[in-house]
Design a protein around this motif. Structure first.
Motif, PDB file in Angstrom:
ATOM      1  N   LEU A  56      39.604  39.563  25.816  1.00 18.56           N
ATOM      2  CA  LEU A  56      40.379  40.982  25.896  1.00 18.56           C
ATOM      3  C   LEU A  56      41.592  40.901  24.880  1.00 18.56           C
ATOM      4  CD1 LEU A  56      39.834  41.660  29.354  1.00 18.56           C
ATOM      5  CD2 LEU A  56      38.606  42.854  27.654  1.00 18.56           C
ATOM      6  N   GLN A 101      39.904  45.786  32.509  1.00 14.26           N
ATOM      7  CA  GLN A 101      38.653  45.316  32.518  1.00 14.26           C
ATOM      8  C   GLN A 101      37.808  45.719  33.827  1.00 14.26           C
ATOM      9  OE1 GLN A 101      38.194  41.370  34.324  1.00 14.26           O
ATOM     10  NE2 GLN A 101      36.483  40.865  32.703  1.00 14.26           N
ATOM     11  N   TYR A 259      30.668  42.932  31.736  1.00 18.10           N
ATOM     12  CA  TYR A 259      31.931  43.570  31.926  1.00 18.10           C
ATOM     13  C   TYR A 259      32.451  44.236  30.918  1.00 18.10           C
ATOM     14  CZ  TYR A 259      34.936  40.306  29.289  1.00 18.10           C
ATOM     15  OH  TYR A 259      35.539  39.411  28.498  1.00 18.10           O
ATOM     16  N   LEU A 261      35.385  48.221  29.529  1.00 17.72           N
ATOM     17  CA  LEU A 261      36.816  48.615  29.986  1.00 17.72           C
ATOM     18  C   LEU A 261      36.596  49.860  30.805  1.00 17.72           C
ATOM     19  CD1 LEU A 261      38.445  47.683  26.576  1.00 17.72           C
ATOM     20  CD2 LEU A 261      38.831  46.720  28.724  1.00 17.72           C
TER      21      LEU A 261
END
Length: 330
Positions: A56, A101, A259, A261
């Motif tokens: 990230l 996240q 995962y 955002l």
């Protein structure tokens, strides 16, 4: 006015309606056109230095250049990686300047608590799906268990004694091992740790029989202290070409815990699109691809609508698993 006569029409009514509609749309348009005009905060709900933090941070640097604004990474660890979601649900404004996240633990958490802290279907704006993790099962290199068949044979020979570590109760890997045990009709013992690397160290020290977790075990596998028995990806990991997948072993499961955002609920679609495009460019940038390769993280891009659809589908699975395993955190 005679019966049946049409109502009188005002020549300005259509023009006024169009003007009103344009007036209502204008603030959103102005917001999207002006966005961003100050730094953006990206909350990473883990300590610095891990795979998600590295991935990230790389994206934040690249996307910030496209947006012309700094994306400030803020680590807020604790509460099983849900503090970013908690902030979005309770404090953040839906202006696009705070994102976090979004991982499956956030989707799962409402079904583990008596008082759900949020509704994953309605309390967030889903921006983009990104990547996941490489999971696998490893044992100590000196263990008599040589392969996955041997692992299951040991579990059947020693019901309720073969132990495995994970990074916590009700994590994706914990649920996956419960599913595997159910399918294979074996009884395993779960030993949760606070972090994946702690579990890997415990296995290397002989305190636990095996680890079922993301690639925190990789340095110990490559260093010869652990033996990797299987991976849970759709295809064999490039770094471990000799290690079979669960599917190859007859268990039709792919577990990567994808995962992405998300922002607070109610974000302007134009702002969402700007963020999506910037982070998509960052995701496909060679620099970010190199970070993902370093941690064996699979590319799992989904646009905003696809990511929201994935989350809505996953909600049903998380609810059913929590009920089936009677998982509670309070």
């Amino acid at each position: 006015m005679p019966p049946g006569s049409p109502a009188p029409r005002h020549p300005w009514s259509r023009r006024a309606a169009l003007g009103l509609a344009a007036g209502l749309a204008a603030p959103a348009l102005v917001r999207a056109q002006a966005f961003p005009d100050r730094p953006i905060r990206l909350i990473v709900p883990w300590p610095p230095g891990g795979s998600a933090d590295a991935q990230l941070r790389s994206m934040a640097e690249i996307a910030g250049r496209r947006l012309g604004q700094t994306i400030v990474v803020e680590n807020r660890s604790g509460a099983s990686g849900t503090l970013g979601a908690q902030y979005l649900a309770t404090q953040a404004r839906p202006d696009g300047y705070t994102v976090t996240q979004m991982h499956l633990g956030i989707v799962r958490r409402p079904y583990l608590l008596r008082t759900p802290p949020w509704d994953p279907a309605t309390d967030f704006t889903y921006i983009i799906g990104l990547t996941g993790w490489l999971f696998g099962v490893a044992v100590k290199s000196s263990s008599p268990i040589r392969d996955w068949a041997g692992y299951l044979a040991t579990a059947r020979a020693r019901p309720g004694t073969l132990t495995y570590s994970t990074s916590g109760i009700a994590t994706t890997n914990h649920l996956a091992m419960e599913e595997i045990a159910s399918r294979e009709k074996v009884e395993l013992v779960h030993v949760p740790y606070r972090a994946s690397n702690e579990g890997a160290t415990a296995v290397a020290a002989g305190q636990v029989d095996s680890i079922a977790d993301s690639s925190a075990w990789a340095p110990l596998v490559e260093g010869g202290q652990l033996r990797l028995l299987c991976v849970w990806s759709a295809e064999r990991a490039a770094r471990y070409p000799d290690v079979p997948t669960l599917r190859e072993l007859g268990i039709d499961m792919v577990v990567t815990s994808p995962y992405g955002l998300a922002g607070p609920k109610g974000m302007d679609p134009g702002v969402v699109r700007i963020l999506h495009d910037a982070f998509k460019e960052a995701l496909f940038d060679p620099a970010n691809a190199a970070v993902r390769a370093n941690f064996d993280m699979p590319l799992q891009y989904l646009d905003s609508e696809q990511y929201r659809a994935f989350i809505l589908q996953r909600i049903d699975y998380e609810r059913r698993m929590a009920e089936r395993l009677q998982l509670r955190l309070d």
